[in-house]
Design an enzyme around this catalytic site. Structure first.
Site, short mmCIF file in Angstrom:
data_model
loop_
_atom_site.label_atom_id
_atom_site.label_comp_id
_atom_site.label_asym_id
_atom_site.label_seq_id
_atom_site.Cartn_x
_atom_site.Cartn_y
_atom_site.Cartn_z
N ASP A 44 0.84 -1.20 0.00
CA ASP A 44 0.00 0.00 0.00
C ASP A 44 0.88 1.26 0.00
O ASP A 44 0.38 2.38 -0.06
CB ASP A 44 -1.03 0.00 1.14
CG ASP A 44 -0.40 -0.03 2.52
OD1 ASP A 44 0.83 -0.16 2.62
OD2 ASP A 44 -1.16 0.06 3.51
N SER A 45 2.19 1.04 -0.01
CA SER A 45 3.12 2.16 -0.26
C SER A 45 2.86 2.75 -1.65
O SER A 45 3.37 3.82 -1.97
CB SER A 45 4.58 1.69 -0.14
OG SER A 45 4.80 0.53 -0.90
N ASP A 83 -1.03 -6.13 -0.21
CA ASP A 83 -1.42 -5.50 1.06
C ASP A 83 -2.93 -5.30 1.15
O ASP A 83 -3.56 -4.88 0.18
CB ASP A 83 -0.78 -4.10 1.16
CG ASP A 83 0.42 -4.07 2.07
OD1 ASP A 83 0.56 -4.95 2.92
OD2 ASP A 83 1.24 -3.13 1.91
N LYS A 112 -1.15 -9.42 2.90
CA LYS A 112 -0.40 -8.94 4.08
C LYS A 112 -1.30 -8.00 4.86
O LYS A 112 -1.95 -7.13 4.28
CB LYS A 112 0.88 -8.21 3.65
CG LYS A 112 1.63 -7.60 4.83
CD LYS A 112 3.06 -7.25 4.50
CE LYS A 112 3.25 -5.94 3.79
NZ LYS A 112 2.80 -4.75 4.53
N GLU A 114 -1.39 -5.53 8.51
CA GLU A 114 -0.65 -4.92 9.63
C GLU A 114 -1.29 -5.41 10.92
O GLU A 114 -2.50 -5.24 11.11
CB GLU A 114 -0.66 -3.40 9.49
CG GLU A 114 0.08 -2.96 8.24
CD GLU A 114 0.29 -1.46 8.13
OE1 GLU A 114 -0.03 -0.73 9.08
OE2 GLU A 114 0.81 -1.04 7.08
N GLU A 181 9.11 -4.46 10.81
CA GLU A 181 9.49 -3.11 10.34
C GLU A 181 10.06 -2.26 11.47
O GLU A 181 9.43 -2.09 12.53
CB GLU A 181 8.28 -2.40 9.70
CG GLU A 181 8.64 -0.99 9.21
CD GLU A 181 7.77 -0.44 8.11
OE1 GLU A 181 6.93 -1.17 7.54
OE2 GLU A 181 7.96 0.75 7.79
O1 KIV Z 1 3.58 -1.12 1.63
C1 KIV Z 1 4.75 -1.51 1.64
O2 KIV Z 1 5.49 -1.27 0.70
C2 KIV Z 1 5.20 -2.26 2.82
C3 KIV Z 1 6.66 -2.43 3.16
C4 KIV Z 1 6.89 -3.66 3.98
C5 KIV Z 1 7.67 -2.29 2.16
O3 KIV Z 1 4.38 -2.71 3.53
#
Ligand code: KIV
Length: 265
Positions: A44-45, A83, A112, A114, A181
């Protein structure tokens, strides 16, 4: 070369051969990365790298679905992780609905999320529904509207103990990998040693089983942006882009482009 398997990556933890992961948000970058890194993360970056957002909280399901599909379309060898965006996994029901939607649409291998103590049960639930989860602990960017406030974690005994317990519980809940992280060297080493699943570090030392970075950061797309110290620039792509643009502008002004070679008769 066939697609890398999770089993092989688990063996790599045992053999201490580091696992590699970079982000991708588009088809051309995915094609370059495929087979060169073990894991490709559609992070989500994308919000901060591609859309110019100041944090990742405005990234929604549609954005993630579309970028994930663009990436997975041509990926044949690496495994892919996508993400789950902010506020799309607040309850078991919401998480399952959105995880299925994103995975069906994109065909990514893992999602993924958080994680902290509050959503271990959600990880357990998704795993029970055969969804493959990568958990993300330590600094979890969706908690921050201002990235300049981010500080490393795992400094005190209590913090280390909590992180370790969280990582163990997430492993027991069925996570396949854990992203660490901005976790201190000592804590990352301890967690990695204790877990049987691989840890993938970002700003968390080389004691992790693998490393992940944002592709735009290693290519240095934004040389003016202040970056955390865990980033290493491997090239300065913005210089090459600027040079190409300057040459194009010059050629157009001098009427050197398009030449007869670039024109139809
Ligand atoms: O969104 C992302 O790029 C991440 C990092 C772990 C690089 O979650």
């Amino acid at each position: 070369m066939s697609k890398i398997s999770y089993k092989k990556l688990l063996l790599r933890k045992k053999n201490k051969e580091a696992i590699t992961c970079l982000t991708a948000y588009s088809d051309p970058i995915a094609k370059i990365l495929d087979g060169k890194v073990d894991l490709i993360l559609i992070g989500d970056s994308v919000g901060t790298t591609i859309y110019g957002m100041s944090n990742t909280r405005s990234v929604n399901l549609e954005i993630m679905k579309n970028h994930a599909k663009a990436v997975t379309k041509s990926v044949k060898k690496s495994m892919t992780i996508v993400d789950m965006p902010y506020k799309t996994y607040r309850s078991k029901r919401e998480a399952l609905k959105n995880a299925i939607e994103i995975l069906k649409f994109s065909k990514a291998d893992f999602i993924k999320i958080e994680t902290d103590r509050s959503n271990i049960e959600i990880v357990k639930y998704l795993t029970s529904k055969k969804i493959k989860i990568v958990s993300h602990i330590g600094v979890t960017p969706q908690k921050y509207s201002d990235f300049s406030k981010i500080k490393s974690v795992g400094k005190t005994d209590k913090e280390i103990e909590n992180l370790l317990k969280l990582a163990i519980d997430l492993q027991e809940a069925g996570s396949k990998f854990i992203v660490l992280e901005c976790i201190t060297i000592f804590a990352a080493k301890k967690i990695t040693k204790k877990l049987s699943i691989p840890t993938i570090g970002i700003g968390s030392s080389n004691y992790c089983d693998g490393q992940v970075l944002v592709i735009d950061d290693i290519l240095n797309f934004s040389p003016d942006k202040r970056k955390p110290k865990f980033i290493k620039n491997y090239t300065n792509i913005s210089i090459n882009i600027s040079k190409a643009i300057e040459e194009f502008v010059k050629d157009v002004k001098l009427k050197k482009f398009p030449s007869s070679k670039n024109s139809y008769s």
